[in-house]
Scaffold this motif. Structure first.
Motif, short mmCIF file in Angstrom:
data_model
loop_
_atom_site.label_atom_id
_atom_site.label_comp_id
_atom_site.label_asym_id
_atom_site.label_seq_id
_atom_site.Cartn_x
_atom_site.Cartn_y
_atom_site.Cartn_z
N THR A 43 0.84 -1.20 0.00
CA THR A 43 0.00 0.00 0.00
C THR A 43 0.87 1.24 0.00
N ILE A 44 0.57 2.17 -0.90
CA ILE A 44 1.29 3.43 -1.00
C ILE A 44 0.33 4.54 -0.60
N ASP A 45 0.55 5.14 0.56
CA ASP A 45 -0.26 6.26 1.05
C ASP A 45 0.45 7.56 0.72
N SER A 46 -0.20 8.45 -0.02
CA SER A 46 0.41 9.71 -0.41
C SER A 46 -0.48 10.88 -0.03
N THR A 47 0.16 11.98 0.35
CA THR A 47 -0.59 13.17 0.74
C THR A 47 -1.24 13.82 -0.48
N ILE A 48 -2.25 14.63 -0.20
CA ILE A 48 -3.00 15.32 -1.25
C ILE A 48 -2.61 16.79 -1.23
N VAL A 74 -7.62 1.55 -5.57
CA VAL A 74 -7.31 2.91 -5.13
C VAL A 74 -8.43 3.40 -4.21
N ALA A 75 -8.03 4.07 -3.12
CA ALA A 75 -9.01 4.68 -2.20
C ALA A 75 -8.57 6.11 -1.92
N ILE A 76 -9.55 7.00 -1.78
CA ILE A 76 -9.31 8.40 -1.44
C ILE A 76 -9.97 8.68 -0.11
N ASN A 77 -9.17 9.00 0.88
CA ASN A 77 -9.68 9.23 2.23
C ASN A 77 -10.53 8.05 2.71
N GLY A 78 -10.09 6.84 2.35
CA GLY A 78 -10.78 5.63 2.79
C GLY A 78 -11.91 5.17 1.89
N ALA A 115 -6.18 13.70 4.89
CA ALA A 115 -6.67 12.75 3.88
C ALA A 115 -5.53 12.32 2.96
N LYS A 116 -5.59 11.06 2.52
CA LYS A 116 -4.55 10.51 1.67
C LYS A 116 -5.15 9.74 0.49
#
Length: 237
Positions: A43-48, A74-78, A115-116
């Protein structure tokens, strides 16, 4: 100095601060795996970026040759999104967010400043070794240059054991058949049979030796050292 008339000085200096602190964290979920042929997840979590909606948001991940790529989510803010494209070429997985997903990511910051964007790859471990990987985020906003941010580096570790079968006189014994059982607790009653890429039995040769390759390290799971008692520590019999 003054940009054109280089012999003159400029006394009014202008500094423009970036309005985003970008970081990318890569993690691995292999704690339930015992052997080669099983699926693990990265999983790659990246800042927005804030300020404005991005015109480009791409996550690239160069998978180790010992890994066989399977799929990406892909998920945006969960919240799961399908507005992305994922391509796989010689181990390089490139995930590009569409306009709707980029807008959703920007809007998510209004309710959650942390949010990521989370990109998750599923892969099969196809060969033993200490497998390290690093991803990279590339984003761009209107009127600004591209920004590239590397992720943290993570590792998953698979190796093997060598067995020598002999009698009390130390004479090598051929034809001895071994199987492997594994569990996350030190209780053989909870152990299950292990298959390494579909193989479940190993037989000693004329020298009494056999190698069983492709078992996950007992004391390394989810990218970190684990000790006995951890739910991800592997016991083998």
């Amino acid at each position: 100095t003054e940009p054109q008339e280089r012999q003159d000085w400029v006394f009014d200096a202008h500094a423009y601060a970036k309005n985003v602190n970008s970081n990318v964290t890569k993690t691995v979920n292999d704690g339930s795996a015992y052997a080669l042929g099983q699926a693990i997840r990265f999983t790659i979590d990246s800042t927005i970026p804030g300020g404005s909606v991005t015109t480009k948001y791409v996550v690239r991940d160069k998978l180790d040759p010992k890994l066989t790529y399977r799929s990406t989510t892909v998920a945006i803010n969960g919240q799961t999104t399908t507005d992305f494209t994922a391509t796989h070429d010689k181990g390089l997985v490139t995930v590009t967010l569409g306009a709707t997903a980029r807008k959703a990511a920007f809007d998510a910051l209004a309710s959650n400043p942390n949010a990521k964007v989370s990109v998750t790859h599923e892969a099969i471990v196809a060969a033993s070794g200490e497998i390290s990987n690093q991803a990279e985020l590339t984003f761009e906003r209107e009127g600004e240059p591209e920004t590239e941010v590397p992720s943290t580096v993570i590792e998953t570790k698979f190796g093997g054991i060598n067995v020598l079968k002999h009698n009390r006189e130390s004479t090598a014994l051929s034809g001895a058949v071994f199987e492997v059982r594994a569990a996350h607790t030190k209780d053989f009653a909870t152990a299950t049979a292990v298959a390494v890429n579909g193989k479940t039995k190993w037989t000693t040769g004329a020298d009494g030796k056999v190698s069983i390759d492709g078992l996950r390290y007992s004391n390394w799971a989810n990218g970190a050292t684990v000790a006995e008692g951890s739910p991800h520590y592997n016991f083998y019999w």
